[in-house]
Design a protein around this motif. Structure first.
Motif, short mmCIF file in Angstrom:
data_model
loop_
_atom_site.label_atom_id
_atom_site.label_comp_id
_atom_site.label_asym_id
_atom_site.label_seq_id
_atom_site.Cartn_x
_atom_site.Cartn_y
_atom_site.Cartn_z
N ASP A 178 0.81 -1.22 0.00
CA ASP A 178 0.00 0.00 0.00
C ASP A 178 0.85 1.27 0.00
OD1 ASP A 178 -2.30 -1.52 0.02
OD2 ASP A 178 -2.53 -1.45 2.20
N ASN A 179 2.16 1.13 0.16
CA ASN A 179 3.01 2.33 0.19
C ASN A 179 2.94 3.12 -1.12
OD1 ASN A 179 3.79 1.55 2.70
ND2 ASN A 179 5.92 1.06 2.17
N ARG A 182 0.10 5.52 -0.96
CA ARG A 182 0.42 6.55 0.03
C ARG A 182 1.47 7.52 -0.51
NH1 ARG A 182 0.88 1.82 3.60
NH2 ARG A 182 -1.08 1.54 4.74
N THR A 185 -0.16 9.80 -3.13
CA THR A 185 -1.07 10.73 -2.45
C THR A 185 -0.30 11.82 -1.74
OG1 THR A 185 -2.74 8.99 -2.15
CG2 THR A 185 -2.89 10.92 -0.72
#
Length: 299
Positions: A178-179, A182, A185
């Motif tokens: 999921d990095n 992130r 974003t």
């Protein structure tokens, strides 16, 4: 659709000068920059990574290039955490006893802020002439994902403002699980351009070929796909000639990227001889770009 601008990561690399890409009559620094600017309307300044240029130098670059030409500037190596030869620092800012490579912690009091003041002063002539594109923050392979790293990015970006800032990672942790979401974003929220990469895969420093714009301009850098990426010297790492089919794959990706932004900067960093210039010209032709841009001002 936004404008797609294509160029290379140097116009005066030693191997390029020896390659024969420049006509024999083009044999001065001013002449070479003028000739380059008739072929491409974008260049990345790599020398600023190794030493901070004087404002007089960057003012001369602006004078020798036509309206519409853009310089993307790579940040000085010490700023992005790379050990930097003491000899690359201005003599008055060098640690008194340093003879090898230094980091920020080795500098005398006030020297780090003064280095930044001089770096921004070097940007000013380009900005005043509307020649300044982005400042590239290229982080080293050990710069891993984390809160402290994000704070570091924001500190450096703030020092660059009001210039536009692009961020290049060379540590795969920024896109582990999921990095990746992130990371993108975070860059988007802080108006920082993510540097999309075409590079060898399967190494700890590899960044996946994610093509997305997080700020203006969108930036794409081509490093080649050499097998020697992790173990070779600089020349071996970047010795790669793109096949036309490989570049054709990027035409659709770049066109789609340009649909969502005003400008895309595409830079070839496979700087071995004149290969970057050849591949940049091929991609520009595939994109339907004109063969050259308006002639440079006389030197």
């Amino acid at each position: 659709m936004g404008e797609i601008r294509v160029g290379t990561s140097s116009w005066a690399d030693r191997l390029l000068l020896a390659s024969g890409w420049y006509p024999r009559s083009v044999n001065t620094p001013a002449g070479r920059l003028g000739y380059y600017a008739r072929q491409f309307d974008l260049v990345e300044v790599d020398t600023s990574y190794y030493a901070i240029p004087a404002p007089e130098t960057t003012a001369a670059w602006a004078d020798r290039t036509p309206d519409g030409f853009t310089f993307d500037i790579k940040a000085f190596s010490l700023f992005t955490g790379h050990p930097t030869p003491a000899a690359a620092l201005p003599a008055d800012l060098r640690p008194a006893t340093a003879t090898g490579r230094v980091r920020r912690r080795d500098l005398p009091d006030g020297a780090y802020d003064e280095l930044w003041r001089r770096f921004r002063a070097a940007l000013d002539p380009l900005a005043a002439a509307d020649r300044l594109g982005t400042v590239l923050l290229q982080f080293p392979p050990w710069f891993a994902y984390g809160e402290a790293a994000r704070r570091r990015i924001l500190e450096l970006a703030e020092r660059c403002r009001p210039a536009r800032v692009a961020v290049e990672f060379r540590n795969g942790s920024w896109f582990d699980g999921d990095n990746g979401l992130r990371t993108l974003t975070f860059l988007r929220e802080h108006d920082l351009s993510f540097v999309c990469l075409d590079m060898p895969q399967g190494h700890p420093s590899s960044i996946p070929p994610v093509v997305v714009g997080t700020a203006e301009p969108a930036v794409v850098r081509f490093h080649g796909r050499a097998a020697a990426w992790s173990g070779g010297d600089k020349q071996e790492k970047f010795r790669y000639a793109y096949a036309e089919a490989e570049l054709r794959e990027w035409v659709g990706l770049l066109t789609e990227l340009a649909d969502g932004c005003a400008e895309v900067h595409v830079l070839f960093n496979n700087c071995c001889g004149d290969q970057a210039q050849r591949d940049a010209a091929t991609l520009a032709a595939l994109l339907g770009r004109p063969a050259d841009v308006p002639a440079a001002h006389p030197a």
